[in-house]
Design a protein around this motif. Structure first.
Motif, PDB file in Angstrom:
ATOM      1  N   ALA A  95      11.578  21.131  12.364  1.00  0.00           N
ATOM      2  CA  ALA A  95      11.233  20.651  10.839  1.00  0.00           C
ATOM      3  C   ALA A  95      10.445  19.619  10.673  1.00  0.00           C
ATOM      4  O   ALA A  95      10.525  18.650  11.252  1.00  0.00           O
ATOM      5  CB  ALA A  95      12.679  20.624  10.130  1.00  0.00           C
ATOM      6  N   THR A  96       9.551  19.644   9.730  1.00  0.00           N
ATOM      7  CA  THR A  96       8.468  18.626   9.466  1.00  0.00           C
ATOM      8  C   THR A  96       8.432  18.475   7.824  1.00  0.00           C
ATOM      9  O   THR A  96       8.753  19.354   7.075  1.00  0.00           O
ATOM     10  CB  THR A  96       7.118  18.588   9.956  1.00  0.00           C
ATOM     11  N   LYS A  97       8.285  17.072   7.629  1.00  0.00           N
ATOM     12  CA  LYS A  97       7.980  16.652   5.973  1.00  0.00           C
ATOM     13  C   LYS A  97       7.028  15.521   6.095  1.00  0.00           C
ATOM     14  O   LYS A  97       7.076  14.477   6.758  1.00  0.00           O
ATOM     15  CB  LYS A  97       9.585  16.280   5.445  1.00  0.00           C
ATOM     16  N   GLU A  98       6.001  15.798   5.231  1.00  0.00           N
ATOM     17  CA  GLU A  98       4.943  14.725   5.121  1.00  0.00           C
ATOM     18  C   GLU A  98       4.901  14.426   3.548  1.00  0.00           C
ATOM     19  O   GLU A  98       5.103  14.957   2.702  1.00  0.00           O
ATOM     20  CB  GLU A  98       3.505  15.292   5.659  1.00  0.00           C
ATOM     21  N   ILE A 126      14.895  12.723  15.920  1.00  0.00           N
ATOM     22  CA  ILE A 126      14.274  12.544  14.437  1.00  0.00           C
ATOM     23  C   ILE A 126      13.204  11.485  14.537  1.00  0.00           C
ATOM     24  O   ILE A 126      13.591  10.336  14.844  1.00  0.00           O
ATOM     25  CB  ILE A 126      15.261  12.297  13.532  1.00  0.00           C
ATOM     26  N   SER A 127      12.045  11.701  14.485  1.00  0.00           N
ATOM     27  CA  SER A 127      10.897  10.903  14.600  1.00  0.00           C
ATOM     28  C   SER A 127      10.386  10.324  13.280  1.00  0.00           C
ATOM     29  O   SER A 127      10.028  11.540  12.454  1.00  0.00           O
ATOM     30  CB  SER A 127       9.904  11.477  15.797  1.00  0.00           C
ATOM     31  N   VAL A 128       9.960   9.203  13.065  1.00  0.00           N
ATOM     32  CA  VAL A 128       9.366   8.778  11.768  1.00  0.00           C
ATOM     33  C   VAL A 128       7.853   8.306  12.265  1.00  0.00           C
ATOM     34  O   VAL A 128       8.179   7.308  12.774  1.00  0.00           O
ATOM     35  CB  VAL A 128      10.206   7.873  10.869  1.00  0.00           C
ATOM     36  N   ARG A 129       7.149   8.701  11.470  1.00  0.00           N
ATOM     37  CA  ARG A 129       5.571   8.207  11.911  1.00  0.00           C
ATOM     38  C   ARG A 129       4.875   7.680  10.599  1.00  0.00           C
ATOM     39  O   ARG A 129       4.616   8.500   9.718  1.00  0.00           O
ATOM     40  CB  ARG A 129       4.710   9.146  12.829  1.00  0.00           C
ATOM     41  N   ALA A 130       4.346   6.605  10.494  1.00  0.00           N
ATOM     42  CA  ALA A 130       3.755   6.125   9.295  1.00  0.00           C
ATOM     43  C   ALA A 130       2.335   5.526   9.658  1.00  0.00           C
ATOM     44  O   ALA A 130       2.224   4.683  10.719  1.00  0.00           O
ATOM     45  CB  ALA A 130       4.718   5.116   8.782  1.00  0.00           C
ATOM     46  N   THR A 131       1.217   5.904   8.981  1.00  0.00           N
ATOM     47  CA  THR A 131       0.036   5.338   9.212  1.00  0.00           C
ATOM     48  C   THR A 131      -0.517   4.770   7.849  1.00  0.00           C
ATOM     49  O   THR A 131      -0.468   5.203   6.721  1.00  0.00           O
ATOM     50  CB  THR A 131      -0.927   6.740   9.416  1.00  0.00           C
ATOM     51  N   ASP A 132      -0.940   3.457   7.980  1.00  0.00           N
ATOM     52  CA  ASP A 132      -1.560   2.704   7.031  1.00  0.00           C
ATOM     53  C   ASP A 132      -2.787   2.968   6.957  1.00  0.00           C
ATOM     54  O   ASP A 132      -3.851   3.887   7.681  1.00  0.00           O
ATOM     55  CB  ASP A 132      -1.111   1.204   7.115  1.00  0.00           C
ATOM     56  N   TYR A 133      -3.623   2.229   5.793  1.00  0.00           N
ATOM     57  CA  TYR A 133      -4.896   2.616   5.370  1.00  0.00           C
ATOM     58  C   TYR A 133      -6.272   1.773   6.370  1.00  0.00           C
ATOM     59  O   TYR A 133      -7.231   2.375   6.429  1.00  0.00           O
ATOM     60  CB  TYR A 133      -5.420   2.164   4.105  1.00  0.00           C
ATOM     61  N   ALA A 188      17.582  23.129  11.902  1.00  0.00           N
ATOM     62  CA  ALA A 188      17.726  21.688  11.065  1.00  0.00           C
ATOM     63  C   ALA A 188      16.951  21.571   9.913  1.00  0.00           C
ATOM     64  O   ALA A 188      15.902  22.437   9.689  1.00  0.00           O
ATOM     65  CB  ALA A 188      17.206  20.559  11.914  1.00  0.00           C
ATOM     66  N   LEU A 189      17.339  21.002   8.953  1.00  0.00           N
ATOM     67  CA  LEU A 189      16.631  21.037   7.694  1.00  0.00           C
ATOM     68  C   LEU A 189      16.564  19.508   7.112  1.00  0.00           C
ATOM     69  O   LEU A 189      16.961  18.416   7.608  1.00  0.00           O
ATOM     70  CB  LEU A 189      17.493  21.253   6.496  1.00  0.00           C
ATOM     71  N   ILE A 190      15.392  18.937   6.670  1.00  0.00           N
ATOM     72  CA  ILE A 190      14.966  17.926   6.075  1.00  0.00           C
ATOM     73  C   ILE A 190      15.298  17.998   4.630  1.00  0.00           C
ATOM     74  O   ILE A 190      14.495  18.711   3.892  1.00  0.00           O
ATOM     75  CB  ILE A 190      13.542  17.370   6.344  1.00  0.00           C
ATOM     76  N   GLN A 191      16.129  17.337   4.015  1.00  0.00           N
ATOM     77  CA  GLN A 191      16.530  17.438   2.386  1.00  0.00           C
ATOM     78  C   GLN A 191      15.762  16.359   1.831  1.00  0.00           C
ATOM     79  O   GLN A 191      15.756  15.080   2.048  1.00  0.00           O
ATOM     80  CB  GLN A 191      17.720  17.382   2.340  1.00  0.00           C
ATOM     81  N   THR A 192      15.166  16.741   0.625  1.00  0.00           N
ATOM     82  CA  THR A 192      14.465  15.657  -0.375  1.00  0.00           C
ATOM     83  C   THR A 192      15.220  15.247  -1.416  1.00  0.00           C
ATOM     84  O   THR A 192      15.719  16.459  -2.006  1.00  0.00           O
ATOM     85  CB  THR A 192      12.962  16.023  -0.659  1.00  0.00           C
ATOM     86  N   ARG A 193      15.739  14.290  -1.704  1.00  0.00           N
ATOM     87  CA  ARG A 193      16.743  13.972  -2.819  1.00  0.00           C
ATOM     88  C   ARG A 193      16.042  13.065  -3.746  1.00  0.00           C
ATOM     89  O   ARG A 193      15.389  12.155  -3.534  1.00  0.00           O
ATOM     90  CB  ARG A 193      17.705  13.315  -2.199  1.00  0.00           C
ATOM     91  N   GLN A 199       0.928  -1.337  -0.042  1.00  0.00           N
ATOM     92  CA  GLN A 199      -0.064   0.091  -0.090  1.00  0.00           C
ATOM     93  C   GLN A 199       0.896   1.159  -0.099  1.00  0.00           C
ATOM     94  O   GLN A 199       2.055   1.002  -0.065  1.00  0.00           O
ATOM     95  CB  GLN A 199      -0.954  -0.060   1.252  1.00  0.00           C
ATOM     96  N   SER A 200       0.123   2.471   0.052  1.00  0.00           N
ATOM     97  CA  SER A 200       1.040   3.681  -0.042  1.00  0.00           C
ATOM     98  C   SER A 200       0.448   4.112   1.457  1.00  0.00           C
ATOM     99  O   SER A 200      -0.808   4.719   1.836  1.00  0.00           O
ATOM    100  CB  SER A 200       0.253   4.503  -1.023  1.00  0.00           C
ATOM    101  N   VAL A 201       1.569   4.308   2.355  1.00  0.00           N
ATOM    102  CA  VAL A 201       1.374   4.818   3.779  1.00  0.00           C
ATOM    103  C   VAL A 201       1.756   6.557   3.754  1.00  0.00           C
ATOM    104  O   VAL A 201       2.514   6.784   3.108  1.00  0.00           O
ATOM    105  CB  VAL A 201       2.036   4.082   4.705  1.00  0.00           C
ATOM    106  N   HIS A 202       0.999   7.037   4.687  1.00  0.00           N
ATOM    107  CA  HIS A 202       1.302   8.340   5.019  1.00  0.00           C
ATOM    108  C   HIS A 202       2.379   8.521   5.889  1.00  0.00           C
ATOM    109  O   HIS A 202       2.417   7.890   7.183  1.00  0.00           O
ATOM    110  CB  HIS A 202      -0.234   9.087   5.554  1.00  0.00           C
ATOM    111  N   VAL A 203       3.381   9.296   5.489  1.00  0.00           N
ATOM    112  CA  VAL A 203       4.410   9.276   6.517  1.00  0.00           C
ATOM    113  C   VAL A 203       4.866  10.602   6.930  1.00  0.00           C
ATOM    114  O   VAL A 203       4.664  11.694   5.869  1.00  0.00           O
ATOM    115  CB  VAL A 203       5.884   8.782   5.982  1.00  0.00           C
ATOM    116  N   GLU A 204       5.397  10.847   8.051  1.00  0.00           N
ATOM    117  CA  GLU A 204       5.611  12.170   8.601  1.00  0.00           C
ATOM    118  C   GLU A 204       7.032  11.977   9.427  1.00  0.00           C
ATOM    119  O   GLU A 204       6.979  11.249  10.392  1.00  0.00           O
ATOM    120  CB  GLU A 204       4.656  13.049   9.563  1.00  0.00           C
TER     121      GLU A 204
END
Length: 299
Positions: free
Chosen positions: A290-293, A231-238, A184-189, A160-165
């Protein structure tokens, strides 16, 4: 049929199993005897059964008071089948046309995503605590960021595609204007392995430059003399299940470098590696920096 069944064999039209009018047509689709329910999703088969009991109805041109029953098969993620059966209690035994069923395909996920994360241990492996979840970095006078070589990986029982923050927080906060420079920075590559699509950069600084002196416009932590980042990673499934994990980065004050890193700059003793971990245990990383979703595809 005159609306009253005098003879069970006179009713030649089978009952229909339908969604009630309150269920938006955009949330489901038909394919033969299969009904695919796209929304909502469920975290247990029982929740799906309870939903269908409230959301479906059975209609017949003649018979009234139809019986409805629901049976469920095994949990198969987005292919979980639940069967709804409708029957005329007076005539279903003598007239097979008065016993019908329809299969509903639901999305069911009853387990939370699993998150693995950490730092590249090939870079300064001695700078970690024994768990590998706390990285120690040197305080620096320079304005450069420190690349902590952050990585993460997310798995789930269901593709599936999970929502991540991703959230970077700290026990300190510097609020003076510094030409757009953040703590702090969250860099997308692009074009990177999925585990390294988002990199985290942190400032190797702290509010307490020297004991008793603080940086102007910098909010200190009364429970700790050192700055750390979480640094926290949170994932929510369907199914609404949530998985969460975190790592920490501790900035070692310059006056403690020799004690921690040694004169050669490495070979941290286990006792020293836990000294600052214990020191920050009384603190909380209450300042979100900093946050990134984003969406994360799990094959």
């Amino acid at each position: 049929c005159d609306g009253v069944v005098d003879d069970c064999m006179e009713d030649r039209i089978s009952p229909l199993i339908l969604f009630k009018d309150s269920i938006p047509p955009s949330t489901y689709s038909y394919d033969g005897n299969l009904t695919f329910l796209e929304s909502p999703s469920f975290n247990s088969i029982q929740k799906g059964v309870e939903f269908l009991l409230k959301a479906t109805k059975a209609e017949d041109d003649c018979a009234k008071g139809l019986d409805i029953s629901i049976s469920a098969n095994e949990l198969l993620c987005s292919s979980t089948r639940v069967t709804v059966t409708a029957s005329d209690p007076r005539c279903s035994e003598s007239n097979p046309m008065q016993l019908v069923s329809r299969d509903f395909v639901l999305r069911v996920d009853n387990t939370a995503p699993i998150i693995d994360l950490g730092f590249n241990h090939d870079i300064d492996p001695d700078f970690f605590d024994p768990s590998g979840k706390v990285l120690h970095i040197r305080e620096s006078k320079k304005s450069d960021y420190d690349n902590i070589q952050f990585w993460y990986n997310i798995t789930d029982d269901c593709p599936q595609s999970v929502h991540v923050e991703i959230v970077v927080s700290s026990n300190e906060f510097q609020y003076t204007v510094r030409n757009g420079v953040e703590m702090a920075l969250i860099q997308t590559r692009k074009g990177m392995d999925r585990s390294r699509q988002h990199n985290v950069l942190v400032e190797p600084k702290m509010c307490n430059q020297i004991l008793g002196q603080t940086v102007k416009g910098c909010e200190t932590d009364p429970n700790s003399l050192v700055r750390y980042y979480e640094i926290s990673v949170r994932a929510t499934d369907y199914g609404g299940n949530v998985g969460e994990s975190d790592v920490k980065v501790i900035v070692i004050p310059r006056q403690y470098e020799r004690m921690f890193f040694g004169s050669s700059g490495g070979n941290v003793a286990d006792a020293h590696s836990m000294f600052f971990v214990d020191l920050i245990s009384r603190s909380t990383s209450s300042n979100v920096i900093a946050t990134k979703e984003f969406k994360y595809e799990i094959p």
